[in-house]
Write an enzyme that holds these catalytic residues in place. Structure first.
Site, short mmCIF file in Angstrom:
data_model
loop_
_atom_site.label_atom_id
_atom_site.label_comp_id
_atom_site.label_asym_id
_atom_site.label_seq_id
_atom_site.Cartn_x
_atom_site.Cartn_y
_atom_site.Cartn_z
N LYS A 1 21.18 44.82 74.27
CA LYS A 1 21.89 46.06 73.87
C LYS A 1 21.98 47.01 75.06
O LYS A 1 22.10 46.55 76.20
CB LYS A 1 21.19 46.68 72.65
CG LYS A 1 20.99 45.66 71.52
CD LYS A 1 20.60 46.26 70.21
CE LYS A 1 20.41 45.15 69.19
NZ LYS A 1 20.10 45.64 67.87
N HIS B 1 28.88 41.91 66.10
CA HIS B 1 27.57 42.52 65.83
C HIS B 1 27.76 43.73 64.91
O HIS B 1 28.75 44.47 65.04
CB HIS B 1 26.89 42.92 67.14
CG HIS B 1 25.45 43.28 66.96
ND1 HIS B 1 25.06 44.49 66.43
CD2 HIS B 1 24.32 42.58 67.18
CE1 HIS B 1 23.74 44.51 66.35
NE2 HIS B 1 23.26 43.36 66.79
N GLU C 1 26.49 46.54 64.93
CA GLU C 1 26.63 47.82 65.64
C GLU C 1 28.07 48.02 66.10
O GLU C 1 28.58 49.14 66.11
CB GLU C 1 25.64 47.87 66.82
CG GLU C 1 24.21 48.09 66.31
CD GLU C 1 23.13 47.48 67.20
OE1 GLU C 1 23.37 47.22 68.39
OE2 GLU C 1 22.01 47.28 66.67
N GLU D 1 22.70 38.03 60.55
CA GLU D 1 21.86 39.20 60.81
C GLU D 1 22.00 40.20 59.67
O GLU D 1 22.96 41.00 59.65
CB GLU D 1 22.29 39.88 62.12
CG GLU D 1 22.18 39.00 63.34
CD GLU D 1 22.02 39.82 64.62
OE1 GLU D 1 21.03 39.61 65.32
OE2 GLU D 1 22.86 40.70 64.88
N GLY E 1 16.50 46.07 63.82
CA GLY E 1 15.81 47.21 64.42
C GLY E 1 14.95 48.01 63.45
O GLY E 1 14.51 49.10 63.77
N SER F 1 14.86 41.95 63.45
CA SER F 1 13.40 42.13 63.55
C SER F 1 12.65 40.80 63.67
O SER F 1 11.53 40.67 63.18
CB SER F 1 12.88 42.96 62.36
OG SER F 1 13.45 44.25 62.39
P1 PGA Z 1 16.39 43.40 66.48
O1 PGA Z 1 17.97 43.27 66.76
O2 PGA Z 1 15.78 42.08 66.84
O3 PGA Z 1 15.94 44.53 67.38
O4 PGA Z 1 16.23 43.72 65.04
C1 PGA Z 1 18.65 42.06 66.53
C2 PGA Z 1 20.10 42.23 66.87
O5 PGA Z 1 20.65 43.32 66.68
O6 PGA Z 1 20.75 41.27 67.35
#
Ligand code: PGA
Length: 258
Positions: free
Chosen positions: A11, A102, A104, A174, A180, A220
């Site tokens: 990221k 993703h 995000e 995911e 996160g 996570s």
């Molecule tokens: P994370 O993120 O392992 O920090 O939960 C995973 C991702 O967004 O690909």
């Protein structure tokens, strides 16, 4: 035999020196464990921010099992898109993978399924492997719509691909509520969804394609829980965020996929 893949999504983190040190540590591990990675068909992928892609690529000596990925790409090949990075630019650096879809990007940057479908096609045109992310938000899981949501994401952005192109795509499941947050899907929840995704792919492209598709878990996933998640039969590795920023943790996760 489908590939097992451990991918680190850095990221918007790390400075240049930290990025290079982390790549060096993972490269050394991959070099020392090359035979085993090769035997077990395991790929390791690092996705640094754009500005470090070239520097990190140059660190890699084991180019058969360790790869550099972009975290994003633009839909167009070139033009007046200030600040954007195109797939041919990535290809010219020797970048082999690109993360697309993703949550995000979907949520914070409003990327809809049409944009994502175009990005996937752009990546494939220049032989980059799309690591395509899908996942439901918490309210959708609570309303028991998660299977439906995932199916829709697959149909809308990937299922217009012909079979030879689809075979090049890696899927990352995911659940957005796990990203996160420190709340991981249980191994049973991950397995249930991965099996479902494989069935949906099988329905569209046939059993053999479904069996050969790598489906990673993300959200996570860390050094402590990865072995249990990866022991599930349909979990083919992970897309790791926070825990990919420390070499020891990330290497433990690579070992867990064994
Ligand atoms: P994370 O993120 O392992 O920090 O939960 C995973 C991702 O967004 O690909």
């Amino acid at each position: 035999m489908r590939k097992k893949i451990v991918a680190g999504n850095w990221k918007m983190n790390l400075n240049r020196n930290e990025a290079i040190s982390l790549t060096e540590a993972v490269n050394l591990f991959c070099q020392q464990n090359y035979q085993e990675l090769n035997l077990k068909n395991i790929d390791v992928v690092l996705a640094p921010p754009f500005v470090y892609l070239d520097s990190c690529s140059k660190v890699i000596t084991n180019t058969k099992r360790l790869f550099i990925s972009a975290q994003n790409c633009h839909t167009e090949e070139k033009g007046a898109y200030t600040g954007e990075i195109s797939v041919p630019m990535l290809a010219s650096l020797g970048i082999s993978h690109v993360i697309i879809g993703h949550s995000e990007r979907r949520i914070l940057f409003h990327e809809d399924h049409e944009i994502l479908a175009t990005k996937v096609k752009a990546a494939l045109k220049f032989d980059l492997i799309p690591v395509f992310c899908i996942g439901e938000v918490l309210s959708q899981r609570e309303a028991e719509q998660h299977f439906e949501v995932i199916e829709k994401q697959l149909y809308e952005s990937l299922f217009s691909l012909d079979v030879s192109d689809f075979c090049k795509v890696v899927i990352a499941y995911e659940p957005v509520w796990a990203i996160g947050t420190g709340i991981t899907a249980t191994p049973a929840q991950a397995q249930e969804m991965h099996l479902h995704i494989r069935k949906v792919i099988g329905h569209k492209y046939g059993l053999q394609v479904a069996e050969n598709t790598s489906i990673l878990y993300g959200g996570s996933c860390n050094a402590a829980n990865s072995a249990e998640l990866f022991s599930m039969p349909d979990v083919d590795g992970g897309l790791i965020g926070g825990a990919s920023l420390k070499a020891v943790d990330f290497i433990t996760i690579i070992q867990a996929v064994n």
